[in-house]
Motif scaffolding. Structure first.
Motif, PDB file in Angstrom:
ATOM      1  N   ARG A 161       0.783  -1.194   0.032  1.00 24.09           N
ATOM      2  CA  ARG A 161       0.016   0.076   0.033  1.00 24.09           C
ATOM      3  C   ARG A 161       0.759   1.283  -0.022  1.00 24.09           C
ATOM      4  O   ARG A 161       0.595   2.141  -0.627  1.00 24.09           O
ATOM      5  CB  ARG A 161      -0.913  -0.047   1.225  1.00 24.09           C
ATOM      6  N   SER A 162       2.171   0.949   0.696  1.00 24.56           N
ATOM      7  CA  SER A 162       2.964   2.400   0.938  1.00 24.56           C
ATOM      8  C   SER A 162       3.545   2.500  -0.597  1.00 24.56           C
ATOM      9  O   SER A 162       3.700   3.656  -1.189  1.00 24.56           O
ATOM     10  CB  SER A 162       4.247   2.014   1.642  1.00 24.56           C
TER      11      SER A 162
ATOM     12  N   LYS B 296       0.741   4.317  -2.778  1.00 23.68           N
ATOM     13  CA  LYS B 296       0.550   5.716  -2.023  1.00 23.68           C
ATOM     14  C   LYS B 296       1.710   6.590  -2.719  1.00 23.68           C
ATOM     15  O   LYS B 296       1.403   7.988  -3.123  1.00 23.68           O
ATOM     16  CB  LYS B 296       0.627   5.635  -0.568  1.00 23.68           C
ATOM     17  N   GLU B 297       2.844   6.050  -2.750  1.00 25.92           N
ATOM     18  CA  GLU B 297       4.054   6.834  -3.254  1.00 25.92           C
ATOM     19  C   GLU B 297       3.822   7.172  -4.588  1.00 25.92           C
ATOM     20  O   GLU B 297       4.249   8.151  -5.181  1.00 25.92           O
ATOM     21  CB  GLU B 297       5.408   6.033  -3.054  1.00 25.92           C
TER      22      GLU B 297
ATOM     23  N   ILE C 178       0.956   9.946  -5.196  1.00 27.30           N
ATOM     24  CA  ILE C 178       1.269  11.278  -4.966  1.00 27.30           C
ATOM     25  C   ILE C 178       2.515  11.862  -5.776  1.00 27.30           C
ATOM     26  O   ILE C 178       2.576  12.675  -6.519  1.00 27.30           O
ATOM     27  CB  ILE C 178       1.714  11.372  -3.583  1.00 27.30           C
TER      28      ILE C 178
ATOM     29  N   ARG D 254      -5.868   9.737  -8.963  1.00 28.04           N
ATOM     30  CA  ARG D 254      -4.963  10.789  -8.790  1.00 28.04           C
ATOM     31  C   ARG D 254      -5.819  12.072  -8.563  1.00 28.04           C
ATOM     32  O   ARG D 254      -5.116  13.238  -8.348  1.00 28.04           O
ATOM     33  CB  ARG D 254      -3.945  11.087  -9.719  1.00 28.04           C
TER      34      ARG D 254
ATOM     35  N   TRP E  92      -1.711  15.773  -0.343  1.00 28.81           N
ATOM     36  CA  TRP E  92      -1.553  14.632  -1.158  1.00 28.81           C
ATOM     37  C   TRP E  92      -1.147  15.124  -2.807  1.00 28.81           C
ATOM     38  O   TRP E  92      -0.398  14.769  -3.565  1.00 28.81           O
ATOM     39  CB  TRP E  92      -2.711  13.368  -1.301  1.00 28.81           C
TER      40      TRP E  92
ATOM     41  N   GLN F 100      -7.891   8.134  -0.070  1.00 25.94           N
ATOM     42  CA  GLN F 100      -7.066   7.770   1.057  1.00 25.94           C
ATOM     43  C   GLN F 100      -7.447   6.392   1.650  1.00 25.94           C
ATOM     44  O   GLN F 100      -6.579   5.693   2.048  1.00 25.94           O
ATOM     45  CB  GLN F 100      -6.672   8.904   1.826  1.00 25.94           C
TER      46      GLN F 100
ATOM     47  N   VAL G  89      -6.720   3.576  -0.573  1.00 27.14           N
ATOM     48  CA  VAL G  89      -5.196   3.263  -0.647  1.00 27.14           C
ATOM     49  C   VAL G  89      -4.753   2.877   0.899  1.00 27.14           C
ATOM     50  O   VAL G  89      -4.051   1.678   0.854  1.00 27.14           O
ATOM     51  CB  VAL G  89      -4.318   4.278  -0.828  1.00 27.14           C
ATOM     52  N   THR G  90      -4.948   3.366   1.751  1.00 25.36           N
ATOM     53  CA  THR G  90      -4.706   2.689   3.240  1.00 25.36           C
ATOM     54  C   THR G  90      -5.489   1.795   3.993  1.00 25.36           C
ATOM     55  O   THR G  90      -5.027   1.103   4.791  1.00 25.36           O
ATOM     56  CB  THR G  90      -4.531   4.161   4.126  1.00 25.36           C
TER      57      THR G  90
END
Length: 398
Positions: free
Chosen positions: A28-29, A32-33, A36, A114, A213, A391, A394-395
């Motif tokens: 997930r990280s 996220k990367e 963003i 996005r 973000w 968010q 994703v998280t």
């Protein structure tokens, strides 16, 4: 947003069914990367996220195979110079529904992963009953989606305590003075009507998430946001996390005294932030000075044109805003403060007064706090609703 729910909805809109809810936090990280900061090589991702290249390859391969991530054309890796195919998210394959509720309007957008707006619409609230507002949101979603790519999540934002005004049986109940709502199970009503996982947030908090973000604070670990208009809002992000605040906390911020000898607000506080900066206070003062009714937009237009009364009122208000931003920068030690809201034109019309007061409050230290003035656009607030849904997606949490 329960992770299992997200996986179920994802299965209806892509070929990555059944895998999203099983993704570990490290995967997930990675998503996220990429969302963003955009496409990146595996080497760069591994370095940023402090993963071995082998671990990163093991994590990304199933996401590439499932279509959640995509590979770009071959380029030379900026880290080691070797040919590589940068990874990116399949942003266009996912849709999110964002809504901003005001006292009299619904502002709705559909975005990609996005938070790029692909469709938008604004219309008056036809019936303020919570169930009717949810039905109106569903109709807007149907119209904006046009039968294509149903959303995988939705976010609705509004002024008021949208986190947990009261908790009863595990259900969060929402209060909103502007809408006349008290203890409304809004998340439950929305999910029943929209048929997708929903997040309900305070509108200023959601706007801060959007800037963090995708907006003016992207890449920053610390910043603050102040909104001015019908109400005075505040959000603070420290070490990449939004500082939790209740409606009572935010109410205290709106009535922070900036000048003990200043004008009085409707609640009897002399010289507080609301007394200077709320649109009602500015319109009331201008109406008294001009001896006729005026709108906020007219006051700002007259002030920009040099009208003596309106220019004086705008200057005083902007000085108060400068002092307020100075206090925020001093207490929180953030270096960037974003100003937003339907009253943000004040910060442009009287920018010199704002800057002068900020410098004085910060002991004339040059560039000690950067002020970013955003556009007055409710669709950006609706986009904030889509961002908190993204968010959550994703998280795996809301």
């Amino acid at each position: 947003m329960p992770t299992g729910e997200v996986g179920l909805m994802a299965g209806e809109s892509g070929n990555w069914s059944g895998m999203w809810d099983d993704l570990p936090d490290a995967a997930r990280s990675i998503v996220k990367e990429l969302i963003i900061h955009g496409p990146a090589s595996r080497t760069a991702l591994a370095r940023t996220l402090r993963l071995s290249t082998g671990s990163l390859t093991r994590l990304t391969k199933p996401m590439v195979d499932a279509g959640l991530l995509v590979e770009g054309d071959v380029v030379h890796d900026p880290v080691n110079g070797r040919p590589t195919r940068p990874l990116d998210v399949a942003a266009g394959e996912h849709r999110f529904f964002g809504v901003k509720l005001t006292a009299d309007h619904v502002h709705a957008v559909v975005t990609d992963l996005r938070a790029q707006i692909v469709a938008a619409r604004d219309e008056p609230i036809s019936d303020h009953a919570p169930e009717a507002v949810c039905r109106q949101a569903r109709r807007l979603l149907d119209e904006l989606s046009g039968g294509e790519k149903p959303p995988v999540g939705a976010g609705v934002t509004l002024a008021g305590d949208a986190r947990a005004a009261v908790q009863l049986g595990g259900e969060r109940l929402v209060d909103s003075e502007f809408l006349g709502w008290r203890q409304v199970p809004l998340k439950l009503l929305l999910e029943q009507e929209l048929g997708v996982p929903c997040v309900v947030k305070n509108d200023v908090a959601a706007l801060a998430h959007q800037h963090h973000w995708f907006g003016a604070a992207r890449g920053l670990r610390d910043f603050a946001l102040v909104s001015i208009g019908a109400g005075i809002g505040y959000a603070l992000v420290v070490h990449d996390h939004l500082v939790a605040a209740t409606e009572a906390d935010l109410g205290m911020f709106a009535h922070l005294v900036l000048n003990g000898g200043g004008p009085m607000c409707p609640e009897g506080h002399r010289g507080c932030a609301a007394a200077y900066l709320s649109s009602e206070s500015i319109v009331t003062a201008a109406g008294q000075g001009l001896r006729r009714p005026v709108t906020y937009e007219e006051v700002m237009r007259l002030a920009a044109g040099g009208d003596r009364v309106c220019r004086s009122i705008a200057g005083e208000a902007a000085e108060a805003l400068g002092r307020l931003i100075g206090h925020i920068a001093t207490f929180s030690m953030v270096k960037r403060v974003i100003v937003a809201g339907e009253g943000v034109e004040l910060a442009r019309v009287a920018k010199d007064d704002l800057d002068r007061a900020l410098r004085a409050n910060r002991r004339d230290v040059t560039n000690s706090a950067e002020v970013i003035i955003e556009a007055d656009d409710f669709r950006e607030w609706a986009r904030g609703g889509a961002v908190v849904a993204i968010q959550g997606f994703v998280t795996g949490s809301d």
